[in-house]
Design a protein around this motif. Structure first.
Motif, PDB file in Angstrom:
ATOM      1  N   LEU A   1       0.802  -1.109   0.007  1.00 20.91           N
ATOM      2  CA  LEU A   1       0.047   0.139  -0.058  1.00 20.91           C
ATOM      3  C   LEU A   1       0.780   1.165  -0.155  1.00 20.91           C
ATOM      4  O   LEU A   1       0.589   2.225  -0.706  1.00 20.91           O
TER       5      LEU A   1
ATOM      6  N   PHE B   1       4.840  -1.298  -5.940  1.00 21.66           N
ATOM      7  CA  PHE B   1       5.519  -2.813  -5.771  1.00 21.66           C
ATOM      8  C   PHE B   1       6.796  -2.830  -5.241  1.00 21.66           C
ATOM      9  O   PHE B   1       7.624  -2.023  -5.611  1.00 21.66           O
TER      10      PHE B   1
ATOM     11  N   ASN C   1       7.238 -15.697  14.342  1.00 22.52           N
ATOM     12  CA  ASN C   1       5.769 -15.774  13.706  1.00 22.52           C
ATOM     13  C   ASN C   1       5.327 -17.236  14.224  1.00 22.52           C
ATOM     14  O   ASN C   1       4.188 -17.453  13.746  1.00 22.52           O
TER      15      ASN C   1
ATOM     16  N   GLY D   1       4.021 -19.013  16.825  1.00 23.12           N
ATOM     17  CA  GLY D   1       3.834 -19.000  18.312  1.00 23.12           C
ATOM     18  C   GLY D   1       3.324 -20.332  18.532  1.00 23.12           C
ATOM     19  O   GLY D   1       3.157 -21.319  17.623  1.00 23.12           O
TER      20      GLY D   1
ATOM     21  N   GLU E   1      -6.410 -17.587  15.091  1.00 21.56           N
ATOM     22  CA  GLU E   1      -4.991 -18.081  14.772  1.00 21.56           C
ATOM     23  C   GLU E   1      -3.886 -17.192  14.320  1.00 21.56           C
ATOM     24  O   GLU E   1      -2.811 -17.059  14.902  1.00 21.56           O
TER      25      GLU E   1
ATOM     26  N   ARG F   1      -3.273 -14.743  17.265  1.00 26.99           N
ATOM     27  CA  ARG F   1      -2.222 -15.405  18.134  1.00 26.99           C
ATOM     28  C   ARG F   1      -0.997 -15.647  17.886  1.00 26.99           C
ATOM     29  O   ARG F   1      -0.151 -16.112  18.597  1.00 26.99           O
ATOM     30  N   GLY F   2      -0.727 -15.632  16.383  1.00 22.23           N
ATOM     31  CA  GLY F   2       0.591 -15.866  15.678  1.00 22.23           C
ATOM     32  C   GLY F   2       0.969 -17.253  15.862  1.00 22.23           C
ATOM     33  O   GLY F   2       1.901 -17.822  15.914  1.00 22.23           O
ATOM     34  N   THR F   3      -0.212 -18.223  15.495  1.00 27.23           N
ATOM     35  CA  THR F   3       0.184 -19.664  15.502  1.00 27.23           C
ATOM     36  C   THR F   3      -0.231 -20.078  13.873  1.00 27.23           C
ATOM     37  O   THR F   3      -0.020 -21.209  13.697  1.00 27.23           O
TER      38      THR F   3
ATOM     39  N   GLU G   1       1.385 -19.474  11.402  1.00 30.21           N
ATOM     40  CA  GLU G   1       2.499 -20.224  10.585  1.00 30.21           C
ATOM     41  C   GLU G   1       2.986 -21.108  11.069  1.00 30.21           C
ATOM     42  O   GLU G   1       3.441 -22.120  10.200  1.00 30.21           O
TER      43      GLU G   1
ATOM     44  N   GLU H   1      -1.510 -15.853  -0.534  1.00 26.68           N
ATOM     45  CA  GLU H   1      -0.711 -15.298   0.334  1.00 26.68           C
ATOM     46  C   GLU H   1      -0.966 -14.003   0.946  1.00 26.68           C
ATOM     47  O   GLU H   1      -0.693 -13.740   2.155  1.00 26.68           O
TER      48      GLU H   1
ATOM     49  N   PHE I   1      -1.153 -13.444   4.926  1.00 26.27           N
ATOM     50  CA  PHE I   1      -0.241 -12.598   5.263  1.00 26.27           C
ATOM     51  C   PHE I   1      -0.346 -11.112   5.228  1.00 26.27           C
ATOM     52  O   PHE I   1       0.213 -10.239   4.832  1.00 26.27           O
TER      53      PHE I   1
ATOM     54  N   GLU J   1      -1.955  -2.961   9.100  1.00 27.46           N
ATOM     55  CA  GLU J   1      -1.444  -1.790   8.892  1.00 27.46           C
ATOM     56  C   GLU J   1      -2.817  -0.753   9.234  1.00 27.46           C
ATOM     57  O   GLU J   1      -3.668  -1.018   8.972  1.00 27.46           O
TER      58      GLU J   1
ATOM     59  N   LEU K   1      -3.407   7.465   1.788  1.00 29.39           N
ATOM     60  CA  LEU K   1      -2.722   6.408   1.088  1.00 29.39           C
ATOM     61  C   LEU K   1      -3.200   5.508   0.187  1.00 29.39           C
ATOM     62  O   LEU K   1      -2.763   5.271  -0.753  1.00 29.39           O
ATOM     63  N   TRP K   2      -4.438   5.301   0.571  1.00 34.49           N
ATOM     64  CA  TRP K   2      -5.042   3.945  -0.225  1.00 34.49           C
ATOM     65  C   TRP K   2      -5.554   4.654  -1.596  1.00 34.49           C
ATOM     66  O   TRP K   2      -5.358   3.994  -2.571  1.00 34.49           O
TER      67      TRP K   2
ATOM     68  N   HIS L   1      -2.351   4.889  -3.505  1.00 29.84           N
ATOM     69  CA  HIS L   1      -2.003   3.580  -4.146  1.00 29.84           C
ATOM     70  C   HIS L   1      -2.764   3.000  -5.204  1.00 29.84           C
ATOM     71  O   HIS L   1      -2.356   2.572  -6.324  1.00 29.84           O
TER      72      HIS L   1
ATOM     73  N   ARG M   1      -1.697   5.720  -8.189  1.00 22.37           N
ATOM     74  CA  ARG M   1      -0.352   5.664  -8.422  1.00 22.37           C
ATOM     75  C   ARG M   1      -0.049   4.155  -9.041  1.00 22.37           C
ATOM     76  O   ARG M   1       0.679   3.811 -10.010  1.00 22.37           O
ATOM     77  N   ASP M   2      -0.186   2.869  -8.119  1.00 23.38           N
ATOM     78  CA  ASP M   2       0.088   1.691  -8.569  1.00 23.38           C
ATOM     79  C   ASP M   2      -0.854   0.917  -9.491  1.00 23.38           C
ATOM     80  O   ASP M   2      -1.651  -0.021  -9.198  1.00 23.38           O
TER      81      ASP M   2
ATOM     82  N   SER N   1       9.443   1.820  -9.182  1.00 21.93           N
ATOM     83  CA  SER N   1       9.135   1.972  -7.720  1.00 21.93           C
ATOM     84  C   SER N   1      10.147   2.155  -6.784  1.00 21.93           C
ATOM     85  O   SER N   1      10.334   2.991  -5.700  1.00 21.93           O
TER      86      SER N   1
END
Lengths: 261, 820
Positions: A14, A18, A87, A89, B302, B305-307, B309, B489, B493, B497, B503-504, B507, B510-511, B818
């Motif tokens: 964002l 890229f 990451n 946990g 999940e 709580r960081g589990t 991955e 992905e 992931f 933010e 910004l959006w 984005h 621009r992109d 970029s």
């Protein structure tokens, strides 16, 4: 054991548009050695290791782990890797024993060997006192131990530690580094990523310096010192990083001229 | 697929949820507590909000007959004899203007003499106002039809408004719900009617008027009035009967027959009505609620709580992980639904038994008989696909969320939509038919309602097959979506933010990519849909009613404007603003000539096939559209507008505008991740949805599939436009030819005519394609479609061999830009 060639990863962001998080990275890691990935935060270390663990798909390039390609046979790669990062946990509502047992089963440890194996790991990591403690009740150090136990329960030939000492106190960090060193003695192939210079010097057989997604240098400590004529690792690292940034800045200035011509 | 992994993950998730107090409370404790608690609460509310007595003012009370058998009011209450139950008498308090007896004692809850006087004087002024209003109204009526009285009429209208205002204000200021005015001489007339023997006073010719004043918009006034009305009716009947008796006439003179009621329903049937209403609703709502919290916890939780991955790096595949989680969520959804049904059923049956065995008014239900075993089996059978559907949907949405909180935000709309569907299914007009049986959630819900209320007759059981097949299909689709989400992905992931609108927007602008993203395509559809909805009112005003002169032409103009403004403009603007290559997005390249020939031929050949299919479905599968719609359609094809205008509005304008939007912008966006089959299906779906009427939706969906394939294969919009224009154009020409088949006979080789009686009773001509026409058209269509699909492999292979060289080059140049 690990063969990485031309690995590249791009994604849309964002804020920055890229982004090439990993740009044409190549290296090899062999059994019985610890390979250090050194780089500042956001250098692309985690992205690289996530591709090795098949959680992310590479945009280009190839990675082979324990004889299996990460894109073609991801399940086999995952079965041969022990992976631990900030990451990964542990579950709050599971005890240490249940957690390790669960992942032992998922990693396909035969039911007959499973409990022997868990007992041995718990013995080695001295965590029998937290065996029946729920994850939510554990301290950071205890959680880290459970994570390591989870990482090695299936006795994988390849181990990946992504900044494993971050957030740990000195004592716990020290015993963790010791544990990793012991794993090397068992002949494991280990990748160890960090941004802490001292850990690299102490532990790693070979080092790769990563910055802005690029592999700037690769070799053992002595080789790097000789190549770049800088005996101090920290200075060497700093030099490489600044030089790279300067060359990038220079290139972006000339880029419009190129486009115009 | 390693089922051991699925089982391992399922059992872990179940154990995990069982250790979570929140889930346990939602899934197990709440259902068991909810219904008894609700019942107790409702009983208490009943006590709290008992109906208060309302005030009725009787003006001219001295004119009421005093004879005991004719008395209406006794003191400050009505005479109980005029009410069904003595309880009802207490609900109305009467204030009369009869002079109070000196020395009479006032109860403490009665009005003080001062207040009484104030109310009575206010009521008198209201009475005057009502009379004034009537006078003005009669004057206005007299003016009607006369000429040159506009000024006079306006004055009267203004006066009337003023009086109405005054009336409303005065009545509202009073705490009186109903006012009755008894005219002078009422008692005398009534008594003389009824008194026997004294025949010297002949019955009066004039019918006296008893006026009641009330405010229909006021609930209290409305309820009080309905009681007063019943009482007055009984009183009137009594007077009538007394008069007849006095004249030695039979009662049957005014009451030719008495109405008797016999109810043949058994208690099981009455209970079945209750179960049939409650069970499907509770089942659907609780399936969602039961899936909601576990889904958020096992997916978004999940991540939080960081589990996540930790799980992703184990050898279990994403599909196995999702299946494992899906099983756990499904189990909780099912358990919640079942526990709710049992708890609600037991509570309801208990309450009914207590009320019906106790004294007082018997309930209309009597004891609630528990549902039969077959009904229970059906509940379980139908709850399985429902729970599966909701679990998969919740899981997919929750996977997209970054945290539990976000997950709850995403799932709330799902809950709202489900509630809406449930309310729709509870309505008595919602019945299962072939169309509703294949709709998600609505199908199982209506089938269950029908099974519970009718006990599963054969003509209902027929629907079990389509309901179950489609429900399982929808669940599988939702599950596939959840798995697909889990493989992405950018979904797994997503970084947490802070959202920054500036910004959006930057984005977005621009992109830019050459083609729009999936979300942008979806947004385009939503905008088109909203504009379509918002523009329906202005267009309705513009076109006027179907019977107005010139309606046809205005309707055609409206169609064209709507196509341009509502359908094409948003897509064109978005293509220019949000993509770097609008030409590629809208597929404005020139295709190979074969496509330009194939498209119109295919359109014309498909027309008889599609028309035959649609007419074979109409009536039983798709109900006839509302009359208003048919009227408009008829007006448009009636031939009062020149043919070229009709063709322009119905064929050319949609051909261009809808193609720009649906095969241009939206299809390109849906095909962003290069899954053409999915893109074609989705774009056809949204193309169908814009057509609103079910039969049209289906028709557009089918054609959308064909045009979408054409667009992907030819990589150009021109064949699509040609197809669309030819398809709609041939339909218009066909419709006109059938209508005027007497003078234009070009259709004769292809169709046979039959005379049918239309809904309005007129004899019209219907056409059916001959078998040879159908066979030839199908064969040509199939050949062209086969050619299209087979070309797919050639083009795909060609593009695949090119792929490594072109796309990375594109991205590299973007990267270089970029980085700087």
């Amino acid at each position: 054991m690990i063969h990485v060639e031309g690995l590249t990863k791009r994604f849309a962001d964002l804020r920055r548009g890229f982004v090439t998080a990993l740009d044409d990275v190549s290296f090899d890691v062999h059994a019985g050695e610890i390979f250090g990935l050194l780089g500042p935060n956001g250098a692309g270390k985690t992205t690289c290791l996530r591709i090795l663990s098949t959680v992310l798909q590479p945009s280009a390039g190839q990675a082979v782990v324990a004889g299996h390609d990460v894109t073609e046979d991801p399940a086999a790669v995952r079965a041969h890797i022990g992976f631990m990062s900030g990451n990964t946990g542990i579950y709050d509502r599971m005890t240490a024993f249940e957690m390790v047992e669960y992942f032992g089963r998922l990693y396909g440890v035969p039911e007959d060997d499973l409990h022997d194996r868990i007992d041995r790991v718990f013995e080695t990591l001295q965590m029998n006192d937290i065996r029946d403690l729920l994850g939510s009740k554990m301290s950071t150090g205890m959680k880290q131990k459970v994570s390591i136990a989870r990482t090695i329960v299936h006795d994988p030939p390849v181990l990946v530690f992504d900044e494993p000492t971050s957030g740990l106190d000195v004592l716990v960090a020290r015993s963790l580094l010791q544990a990793i060193a012991e794993l090397r003695e068992e002949g494991k192939c280990i990748i160890f990523s960090t941004h802490i210079m001292r850990e690299v010097e102490k532990l790693c057989d070979r080092i790769a310096i990563v910055h802005r997604g690029r592999l700037l240098a690769c070799g053992n400590v002595r080789e790097l010192e000789e190549q770049h004529g800088e005996p101090d690792m920290e200075e060497l690292f700093f030099d490489l990083v600044t030089k790279h940034d300067e060359s990038l800045a220079a290139r972006s200035e000339t880029a419009p001229v190129e486009a115009a011509s | 697929m390693n089922w051991r992994n699925v089982w391992l993950i399922t059992s872990r998730e179940i154990r995990d949820q069982l250790r979570d107090r929140r889930t346990l409370f939602m899934v197990l404790v709440l259902p068991l507590m909810l219904y008894p608690a609700l019942t107790i609460g409702m009983l208490q509310m009943q006590w709290l909000f008992n109906e208060q007595p309302r005030t009725v003012v009787v003006l001219g009370a001295q004119n009421l007959p005093e004879k005991p058998s004719l008395q209406l009011v006794d003191g400050n209450a009505f005479v109980p004899g005029w009410f069904d139950s003595p309880e009802h008498v207490k609900k109305l308090k009467v204030v009369t203007d009869a002079p109070s007896q000196p020395g009479e004692e006032w109860d403490e809850d009665d009005l003080s003499p001062e207040r009484r006087a104030r109310i009575l004087s206010a009521c008198r002024s209201i009475q005057e106002s009502t009379e004034k209003r009537e006078k003005i109204e009669s004057e206005i009526e007299k003016l009607a039809g006369k000429k040159d009285v506009a000024a006079e009429a306006a004055r009267l209208e203004a006066e009337l408004t003023a009086v109405n205002e005054e009336l409303a204000r005065d009545f509202a200021a009073l705490d009186v719900q109903v006012m009755i005015v008894i005219p002078d001489g009422f008692a005398g007339q009534v008594e003389s009617l009824v008194e026997s023997g004294t025949d010297d006073a002949p019955p009066a010719e004039r019918v006296l008027e008893v006026r009641t004043v009330r405010n229909v918009a006021d609930k209290k006034s409305h309820v009080a009035y309905s009681r007063v009305k019943d009482a007055l009716a009984k009183w009137k009947q009594h007077i009538t009967f007394a008069r007849l008796e006095q004249a030695d006439l039979p009662k049957s003179l005014v009451e030719p027959f008495k109405q008797l009621e016999t109810d043949v329903s058994r208690s099981e049937e009455r209970a079945a009505q209750v179960w049939g209403l409650l069970f499907p609703a509770i089942l659907v709502i609780m399936c969602v609620t039961g899936a909601f919290h576990p889904a958020v916890d096992v997916a978004a939780g999940e991540k939080e709580r960081g589990t996540m991955e930790t799980l992703l790096i184990c050898p279990a595949s994403r599909t196995e992980i999702v299946l494992g989680k899906f099983n756990a969520v499904g189990l909780f959804s099912l358990t919640t639904a079942m526990l709710n049904l049992v708890s609600m059923g037991v509570t309801a049956a208990y309450v009914a038994s207590v009320r019906s065995s106790g004294e007082g008014v018997p309930t209309s239900l009597g004891a609630l008989t528990p549902p039969s075993l077959t009904a229970v089996v059906w509940v379980v059978v139908l709850s399985l696909p429902l729970a599966a559907l909701f679990s998969a949907l919740c899981l997919a949405l929750a996977t997209f969320a970054r945290s539990s909180k976000e997950g709850q935000y995403y799932l709330t709309p799902l809950l709202m939509v489900t509630l809406g569907l449930t309310v729709f299914c509870m309505s008595p007009i919602a019945e299962i038919d072939p169309l509703t049986s294949v709709l998600p959630v609505v199908g199982p819900s209506l089938l269950l309602k029908e099974l519970l209320t009718t006990g599963g007759t054969l003509n209902v059981l027929v629907y079990a097959v389509p309901v179950l097949v489609t429900s399982v299909g929808y669940s599988a689709l939702a599950l596939w979506w959840a798995i697909d989400q889990f493989k992405r992905e950018d979904v797994l992931f997503r970084e947490a933010e802070r959202f920054d609108f500036r910004l959006w927007m930057q984005h977005l602008l621009r992109d830019k990519e050459p083609v729009p993203s999936f979300a942008e395509a979806g947004f385009c559809f939503v905008i088109v849909m909203l504009l379509y909805f918002a523009s329906s009112k202005p267009f309705q005003v513009f076109t006027g009613a179907a019977s107005d002169p010139g309606f046809e032409l205005r309707a055609m103009q409206a169609l064209m404007i709507q196509q341009l403004v509502v359908i094409a403009t948003p897509a064109l603007l978005m293509a220019v603003m949000l993509t770097s290559d609008p030409v590629k997005t809208l597929r404005l390249r020139w295709p190979k000539w074969q496509y330009l020939v194939a498209a119109p031929v295919l359109a014309v050949c498909l027309r008889p096939v599609v028309l035959t299919l649609m007419s074979s479905l109409s009536g039983w599968f798709f109900k006839a559209p509302p009359d208003r719609f048919a009227e408009q359609l008829e007006a448009m094809t009636s031939g009062n507008v020149e043919l070229w205008i009709v063709l322009l509005a119905i064929a050319v304008a949609p051909g261009i505008c809808e193609e720009i939007t649906f095969r241009g912008f939206i299809l390109s966006g849906f095909n962003h991740s290069h899954r053409p089959a999915l893109a074609i299906v989705l774009s056809s779906l949204v193309f169908g949805l814009i057509h609103v009427v079910p039969a049209q939706v289906f028709h557009a969906f089918l054609l959308g599939l064909v045009i979408g394939t054409l667009a992907i294969r030819s990589r150009s919009l021109w064949p699509c436009i040609l197809f669309h224009v030819a398809s709609n154009g041939s339909q218009v020409l066909y419709g006109q030819a059938v209508e005027k088949s007497i003078d234009s006979r070009w259709l004769d080789p292809f169709v046979t005519y039959t005379e049918v009686v239309a809904t309005n009773g007129e004899l019209t001509r219907a056409a059916e394609f001959t078998w040879t026409t159908l066979v030839i058209a199908t064969a040509i269509s199939a050949a062209i479609l086969y050619w299209l699909v087979m070309r797919r492999f050639h083009t795909e292979q060609a593009s695949r061999s090119l792929e490594p060289t072109t796309p990375p080059g594109d991205v590299k140049s973007l990267d270089a830009a970029s980085v700087g």
